[in-house]
Design a protein around this motif. Sequence first.
Motif, PDB file in Angstrom:
ATOM      1  N   ARG A   1     -51.679  27.559 -44.032  1.00 43.27           N
ATOM      2  CA  ARG A   1     -51.568  28.911 -43.477  1.00 43.27           C
ATOM      3  C   ARG A   1     -51.636  29.950 -44.595  1.00 43.27           C
ATOM      4  NH1 ARG A   1     -45.837  30.818 -41.862  1.00 43.27           N
ATOM      5  NH2 ARG A   1     -45.767  30.561 -44.117  1.00 43.27           N
ATOM      6  N   ASP A   2     -50.859  29.733 -45.645  1.00 44.51           N
ATOM      7  CA  ASP A   2     -50.728  30.755 -46.688  1.00 44.51           C
ATOM      8  C   ASP A   2     -51.990  30.892 -47.542  1.00 44.51           C
ATOM      9  OD1 ASP A   2     -48.193  31.114 -45.780  1.00 44.51           O
ATOM     10  OD2 ASP A   2     -47.235  29.915 -47.344  1.00 44.51           O
ATOM     11  N   VAL A   3     -52.566  29.759 -47.917  1.00 43.18           N
ATOM     12  CA  VAL A   3     -53.695  29.799 -48.856  1.00 43.18           C
ATOM     13  C   VAL A   3     -55.031  29.893 -48.128  1.00 43.18           C
ATOM     14  CG1 VAL A   3     -54.879  28.577 -50.717  1.00 43.18           C
ATOM     15  CG2 VAL A   3     -52.381  28.502 -50.564  1.00 43.18           C
ATOM     16  N   MET A   4     -55.176  29.082 -47.075  1.00 42.32           N
ATOM     17  CA  MET A   4     -56.470  29.033 -46.386  1.00 42.32           C
ATOM     18  C   MET A   4     -56.521  29.972 -45.187  1.00 42.32           C
ATOM     19  SD  MET A   4     -57.906  26.881 -48.376  1.00 42.32           S
ATOM     20  CE  MET A   4     -59.447  26.351 -47.646  1.00 42.32           C
ATOM     21  N   GLY A   5     -55.400  30.586 -44.866  1.00 41.87           N
ATOM     22  CA  GLY A   5     -55.386  31.559 -43.767  1.00 41.87           C
ATOM     23  C   GLY A   5     -55.511  30.945 -42.386  1.00 41.87           C
ATOM     24  N   MET A   6     -55.150  29.672 -42.271  1.00 45.30           N
ATOM     25  CA  MET A   6     -55.314  29.022 -40.968  1.00 45.30           C
ATOM     26  C   MET A   6     -54.279  29.506 -39.955  1.00 45.30           C
ATOM     27  SD  MET A   6     -56.093  25.030 -41.829  1.00 45.30           S
ATOM     28  CE  MET A   6     -57.298  24.575 -43.086  1.00 45.30           C
ATOM     29  N   THR A   7     -54.678  29.478 -38.702  1.00 42.92           N
ATOM     30  CA  THR A   7     -53.749  29.628 -37.577  1.00 42.92           C
ATOM     31  C   THR A   7     -53.497  28.211 -37.069  1.00 42.92           C
ATOM     32  OG1 THR A   7     -54.717  31.758 -37.006  1.00 42.92           O
ATOM     33  CG2 THR A   7     -53.441  30.638 -35.278  1.00 42.92           C
ATOM     34  N   ILE A   8     -52.224  27.856 -36.907  1.00 45.76           N
ATOM     35  CA  ILE A   8     -51.916  26.442 -36.666  1.00 45.76           C
ATOM     36  C   ILE A   8     -51.003  26.290 -35.443  1.00 45.76           C
ATOM     37  CG2 ILE A   8     -50.918  24.344 -37.687  1.00 45.76           C
ATOM     38  CD1 ILE A   8     -51.576  25.603 -40.472  1.00 45.76           C
ATOM     39  N   VAL A   9     -51.405  25.421 -34.544  1.00 49.35           N
ATOM     40  CA  VAL A   9     -50.606  25.127 -33.347  1.00 49.35           C
ATOM     41  C   VAL A   9     -50.142  23.681 -33.448  1.00 49.35           C
ATOM     42  CG1 VAL A   9     -50.587  25.019 -30.830  1.00 49.35           C
ATOM     43  CG2 VAL A   9     -52.002  26.735 -31.988  1.00 49.35           C
ATOM     44  N   VAL A  10     -48.842  23.504 -33.389  1.00 45.46           N
ATOM     45  CA  VAL A  10     -48.270  22.164 -33.550  1.00 45.46           C
ATOM     46  C   VAL A  10     -47.460  21.809 -32.306  1.00 45.46           C
ATOM     47  CG1 VAL A  10     -46.740  20.720 -34.953  1.00 45.46           C
ATOM     48  CG2 VAL A  10     -48.064  22.535 -36.053  1.00 45.46           C
ATOM     49  N   VAL A  11     -47.815  20.710 -31.676  1.00 44.16           N
ATOM     50  CA  VAL A  11     -46.957  20.176 -30.622  1.00 44.16           C
ATOM     51  C   VAL A  11     -46.044  19.153 -31.278  1.00 44.16           C
ATOM     52  CG1 VAL A  11     -46.922  18.627 -28.628  1.00 44.16           C
ATOM     53  CG2 VAL A  11     -48.443  20.579 -28.639  1.00 44.16           C
ATOM     54  N   THR A  12     -44.762  19.346 -31.118  1.00 40.79           N
ATOM     55  CA  THR A  12     -43.839  18.436 -31.809  1.00 40.79           C
ATOM     56  C   THR A  12     -42.507  18.326 -31.081  1.00 40.79           C
ATOM     57  OG1 THR A  12     -42.765  17.951 -33.936  1.00 40.79           O
ATOM     58  CG2 THR A  12     -42.906  20.270 -33.314  1.00 40.79           C
ATOM     59  N   HIS A  13     -41.873  17.179 -31.254  1.00 39.51           N
ATOM     60  CA  HIS A  13     -40.482  17.085 -30.816  1.00 39.51           C
ATOM     61  C   HIS A  13     -39.569  16.875 -32.029  1.00 39.51           C
ATOM     62  CE1 HIS A  13     -41.641  12.783 -30.963  1.00 39.51           C
ATOM     63  NE2 HIS A  13     -40.374  12.610 -31.317  1.00 39.51           N
ATOM     64  N   GLU A  14     -40.181  16.978 -33.229  1.00 38.07           N
ATOM     65  CA  GLU A  14     -39.401  16.844 -34.466  1.00 38.07           C
ATOM     66  C   GLU A  14     -38.775  18.203 -34.775  1.00 38.07           C
ATOM     67  OE1 GLU A  14     -39.089  14.004 -36.366  1.00 38.07           O
ATOM     68  OE2 GLU A  14     -40.233  12.880 -34.876  1.00 38.07           O
ATOM     69  N   ARG A  15     -37.526  18.343 -34.437  1.00 34.77           N
ATOM     70  CA  ARG A  15     -36.888  19.673 -34.516  1.00 34.77           C
ATOM     71  C   ARG A  15     -36.811  20.187 -35.956  1.00 34.77           C
ATOM     72  NH1 ARG A  15     -33.395  16.810 -31.660  1.00 34.77           N
ATOM     73  NH2 ARG A  15     -31.641  17.242 -33.035  1.00 34.77           N
ATOM     74  N   ALA A  16     -36.451  19.307 -36.884  1.00 30.54           N
ATOM     75  CA  ALA A  16     -36.309  19.763 -38.277  1.00 30.54           C
ATOM     76  C   ALA A  16     -37.640  20.296 -38.804  1.00 30.54           C
ATOM     77  CB  ALA A  16     -35.822  18.615 -39.149  1.00 30.54           C
ATOM     78  N   SER A  17     -38.719  19.601 -38.455  1.00 32.05           N
ATOM     79  CA  SER A  17     -40.037  20.018 -38.891  1.00 32.05           C
ATOM     80  C   SER A  17     -40.400  21.375 -38.276  1.00 32.05           C
ATOM     81  CB  SER A  17     -41.062  18.950 -38.481  1.00 32.05           C
ATOM     82  OG  SER A  17     -42.370  19.421 -38.690  1.00 32.05           O
ATOM     83  N   ALA A  18     -40.185  21.503 -36.977  1.00 30.23           N
ATOM     84  CA  ALA A  18     -40.510  22.768 -36.296  1.00 30.23           C
ATOM     85  C   ALA A  18     -39.699  23.928 -36.879  1.00 30.23           C
ATOM     86  CB  ALA A  18     -40.240  22.634 -34.800  1.00 30.23           C
ATOM     87  N   PHE A  19     -38.418  23.675 -37.121  1.00 29.16           N
ATOM     88  CA  PHE A  19     -37.561  24.752 -37.646  1.00 29.16           C
ATOM     89  C   PHE A  19     -38.028  25.181 -39.034  1.00 29.16           C
ATOM     90  CE2 PHE A  19     -33.710  23.001 -35.054  1.00 29.16           C
ATOM     91  CZ  PHE A  19     -34.375  23.329 -33.881  1.00 29.16           C
ATOM     92  N   LYS A  20     -38.615  24.244 -39.777  1.00 28.31           N
ATOM     93  CA  LYS A  20     -39.055  24.563 -41.136  1.00 28.31           C
ATOM     94  C   LYS A  20     -40.379  25.340 -41.148  1.00 28.31           C
ATOM     95  CE  LYS A  20     -40.406  22.200 -45.437  1.00 28.31           C
ATOM     96  NZ  LYS A  20     -40.574  20.878 -46.072  1.00 28.31           N
ATOM     97  N   ILE A  21     -41.306  24.937 -40.281  1.00 27.99           N
ATOM     98  CA  ILE A  21     -42.658  25.498 -40.417  1.00 27.99           C
ATOM     99  C   ILE A  21     -42.985  26.618 -39.443  1.00 27.99           C
ATOM    100  CG2 ILE A  21     -43.579  23.339 -41.356  1.00 27.99           C
ATOM    101  CD1 ILE A  21     -44.864  22.756 -38.646  1.00 27.99           C
TER     102      ILE A  21
END
Lengths: 279, 108
Positions: A213-233
């Motif tokens: 996201r920061d370097v390449m400017g991507m827009t990113i959609v993540v489906v996840t049930h990993e709460r720690a990961s979601a809270f971080k990113i």
Amino acid sequence: MDPTEHMAAGPRDTENAIVTEDAEPVVIDVRDLVTHYPGNAEPTLKGVNMRIYPNEIVCIMGGSGSGKSTLLRQIMALDRPTSGQVRILGHDLSAIGHRDMHELRKKIGVAFQGGAMFNSMTVGENLKLPLREHAKLAEEQMDIMVRMKLAFVSLDPETALKLPSELSGGMLKRAAMARAIMMDPGLLFCDEPSAGLDPAVSAALDDLILKLRDVMGMTIVVVTHERASAFKIADRIVILDKGKILMSGTLDELRATGPKRVQDLLDGVPEETEVANWI
Amino acid sequence: MEHEVREEHGLSIAAFRGDIDFNTSPEARRVLLELVENRQDLMVDMSSVDYIDSSGVASLIEAFQSAKTTGSRFGLVAVSPPALRVLQLAHLEKVLPIYDSVAAAADA
């Protein structure tokens, strides 16, 4: 003219994403989306409205059967909705032609949960597939890109020579991520990217998503049930429940104003009916 | 993408301007490999590179590897901030020689 042509053709697509009537650039615009699979008593998605803006990381979360995978399939144009509209980079997916869809797919990367690799090809050849389809690069250039993207996801260069069947589940998942970013897409979809990975690899993958996201400017959609990961990113979390969006916002916003069901989902507390199903 | 090749401080300088991306990297690769194959000490002036994608980075790496084979020098000079961030994403700033200026590269 291709309506996305003026939007550029790489990771910076989203700088020029479609501008809506409220003057905000939007990458994905989902309106009144209903998906009702034949044979099911109830629709899986019951009128979903969602917008995703340039350079955002949006995590879609929800319990089992909430409709999050269905929503992802809809916005990846893998399924057609029963009603409603999905627009990606200005294209109405229900009306898009083959040529425009081909152009649009150049700008989209997808990391499927199970890898979705061709077992008859090496991992390296699988990674080169999008390059062969969408670009005209020398073999040597593609070989270097394969090694670079494998390094991005913490895989050895030798992984390129292996068959997908020789990889563990976690390695396959990372290889799928490497393939999804081969074309430096402006829009990246990830289905459960860190599920089943060991904590160190999972954390490295989270860092990679943030850097993309920061370097390449991507827009990113993540489906996840990993709460720690979601809270971080996540810049924004969309909570889906029983086919509807329960709430959308930053983690702080959800924590501050979300109803009990949102708090339960954020805390991983199962619904009573989920418990009742197994006792 | 535009480019020019010049001689400065006894080095061949390939200066690129604009975007080095999937559309333009094959041309950048051709220019770089041609210079390296002529065994010229080559510095790539990246001060006017607005954007570089993975295919552009791969072109730089290939030229760097080719220069090592032929025994000539290869490096990057005055890398623009957006290009540097992409190189850092791949940790290439630790491997590719990067100089602030052509003069600094010549002195090194």
